[in-house]
Design an enzyme around this catalytic site. Structure first.
Site: not given
Length: 268
Positions: A153, A157
């Site tokens: 994750y 980003k």
């Protein structure tokens, strides 16, 4: 490698607890200008992904309350319809529409993009909000690779920030602005589900969904002349893309290979 990762974790943790929390937002809000959020978006078409809950919902509601025509792109029809009804009711804006698309499926994304493009409606604001942190590996029809959910994750980003730079450079002569932002640590359903430890540890000091969406809406409202395309924003201000000792600057040099991989996966 271990030392660098430890520094990165420490740097992010210290910065996060002082800046990304509700108390950070309250402090930064002292410099906000009320008139920045009073701009209207009547006649503007805005598309928000993952708009049925959390920051996406708050963003869609904020744009709709300012007169925009909002397209809510959601994966689940039932939850999307509930959110649609709520936004129409609270804002009084009937120009809010639900579109169903599973953004984890490249074929569905391409199908939706083709359908929307065929309507010849101009798209003034696109908010790429949808995101999911899974701890269990799920393989899409296009294939997947082994991963640690939290780590992946964070990588995704970082990739978004880097790709925003690249898109800005590529489209510099087309009048399109590209911006990435950090919402801070907000008390969203996603955080509660995927990061229960963080949610419990700083319960009461997480930002509200509206506070998390604040900079997204601010970016959508500001004239392009006031913003810097390709830049990263946090709490209504341009922010550094790399923290000290985080060791992330070199990663932006890998965007070329990432774009090539994306083109290959998407067959474009």
């Amino acid at each position: 490698m271990f030392i660098q990762k430890a520094w990165r974790t420490a740097a992010f943790g210290v910065y996060g607890f002082t800046q990304f929390t509700k108390s950070g937002f309250v402090e930064h809000a002292k410099k906000f200008r009320e008139e920045d959020m009073q701009i209207r978006l009547d006649g503007k078409n805005c598309l928000v992904t993952g708009a049925n809950s959390g920051i996406g919902f708050a963003t869609a509601e904020g744009l709709a309350s300012r007169g925009a025509t909002v397209y809510m792109l959601c994966r689940n029809k039932e939850r999307g319809e509930t959110a649609l009804s709520q936004i129409r009711s609270t804002t009084g804006n009937m120009n809010v529409h639900l579109e169903i698309c599973d953004l984890s499926s490249i074929s569905e994304v391409k199908s939706f993009a083709t359908k929307f493009s065929s309507t010849d409606k101009p798209l003034h604001v696109l908010v790429n909000n949808a995101g999911l942190l899974e701890h269990k590996r799920v393989t899409t029809p296009e294939g997947g690779n082994n991963f640690d959910g939290t780590q992946q994750y964070a990588r995704n980003k970082r990739v978004q920030v880097a790709l925003t730079e690249r898109w800005s450079e590529k489209c510099s002569n087309k009048g399109v602005g590209f911006y990435s932002m950090h919402p801070g640590w907000a008390d969203t359903p996603g955080v509660s589900k995927s990061l229960p430890g963080l949610s419990e540890k700083i319960s009461g000091n997480l930002r509200s969904n509206d506070e998390g969406a604040d900079t997204v809406i601010w970016l959508a409202l500001q004239p392009k002349e006031k913003l810097t395309s390709g830049s990263f924003y946090f709490d209504r201000a341009e922010a550094p893309k790399h923290l000290k000792f985080a060791g992330t600057a070199a990663s932006h040099g890998q965007t070329g290979s990432i774009v090539d991989s994306l083109h290959s996966i998407c067959s474009i």
